[in-house]
Write an enzyme that holds these catalytic residues in place. Structure first.
Site, PDB file in Angstrom:
ATOM      1  CG  ASP A 130       0.630  -1.945  -1.488  1.00 16.68           C
ATOM      2  OD1 ASP A 130       0.980  -1.843  -0.299  1.00 16.68           O
ATOM      3  OD2 ASP A 130      -0.542  -2.218  -1.822  1.00 16.68           O
ATOM      4  CG  ASP A 155       0.656  -4.807   3.096  1.00 19.01           C
ATOM      5  OD1 ASP A 155      -0.081  -4.326   3.968  1.00 19.01           O
ATOM      6  OD2 ASP A 155       0.696  -4.389   1.923  1.00 19.01           O
TER       7      ASP A 155
END
Length: 180
Positions: A130, A155
Site C-alpha cells: 500500500d 483498493d
C-alpha cells in the site's frame, strides 16, 4: 455490443493490473518500508505492507483470505460473462464490475506471489503493498485525525466501483441478481 463489452472488460482489468503492479513493484524496489513523501498537504505516498484486509483489518487466517479473494474473482468473472451474454447490460455497469475484478486480482497477485518473490513467506502468504495516504484532517502536531488508512490503486478501484454501483447502478445489480 457483447464483443465490445468483453473487450472493454478485459482491457480495463489488464490496464488496472498493469498499473497497480507497476506502482507496487516500483515502490518496493525504490523505497524503504515506512518511507513516505508528501505530494500535497493532504496526500502522501507512504510505503507499507498490509497483512490483512482493507484498512489493515485481520479478521481471518491469511490463507483463507487469499482463497476467498480468488473465489470472489472467479464468481465475478462468471457473473460478468452471464451479464454480457444473457442481457442487454449497460456498458458503464460492466466497467464498474471490471474495476472491482481488477482490484481484487491486483491484491491477489500480492498475496499469492510477493511472499515468495521477496523471500519473506510461502506462496499465498504475501503482504499487499500500500502507498496512497490521504491524512485529510490533522492536529497541530501533524498527527492524522481523520482518514488514516493507507491503500493502493487496486483498493481504490474496488472502493470507487462499489460506491458507484450502490449509488448509480443499484437497479442493474438488483435486476442481475433477481430470478426473473
Amino acid at each position: 455490443m457483447k464483443r465490445k463489452q468483453t473487450i472493454l472488460f478485459t482491457a480495463i482489468v489488464l490496464l488496472v493490473i498493469i498499473l497497480d503492479q507497476w506502482l507496487k513493484l516500483y515502490i518496493h524496489a525504490h523505497w524503504r518500508l515506512g518511507e513516505s513523501f508528501q505530494v500535497l498537504p493532504f496526500f502522501q505516498l507512504c510505503y507499507i505492507e498490509n497483512d490483512g484486509m482493507a484498512f489493515g483489518i485481520e479478521w481471518f487466517n491469511k490463507i483463507f483470505l487469499t482463497l476467498f479473494r480468488i473465489i470472489a474473482v472467479v464468481i465475478l468473472g462468471w457473473y460478468t460473462h452471464v451479464l454480457i451474454r444473457k442481457r442487454d447490460t449497460r456498458t458503464s455497469y460492466v466497467t464498474m464490475i471490471a474495476l472491482v475484478t481488477a482490484g481484487a486480482l491486483g491484491n491477489i497477485i500480492d498475496c499469492v506471489f510477493y511472499g515468495k518473490l521477496f523471500g519473506y513467506a510461502d506462496w499465498f502468504y504475501g503482504r499487499v503493498i500500500d502507498m496512497l495516504y490521504f491524512p485529510l484532517i490533522t492536529n497541530a502536531a501533524g498527527e492524522c485525525i481523520f482518514f488514516q488508512p493507507v491503500f493502493n490503486l487496486a483498493d481504490s478501484c474496488i472502493t470507487t466501483a462499489v460506491i458507484c454501483i450502490l449509488i448509480w447502478f443499484r437497479k442493474d445489480l438488483d435486476e442481475s441478481l433477481s430470478k426473473k
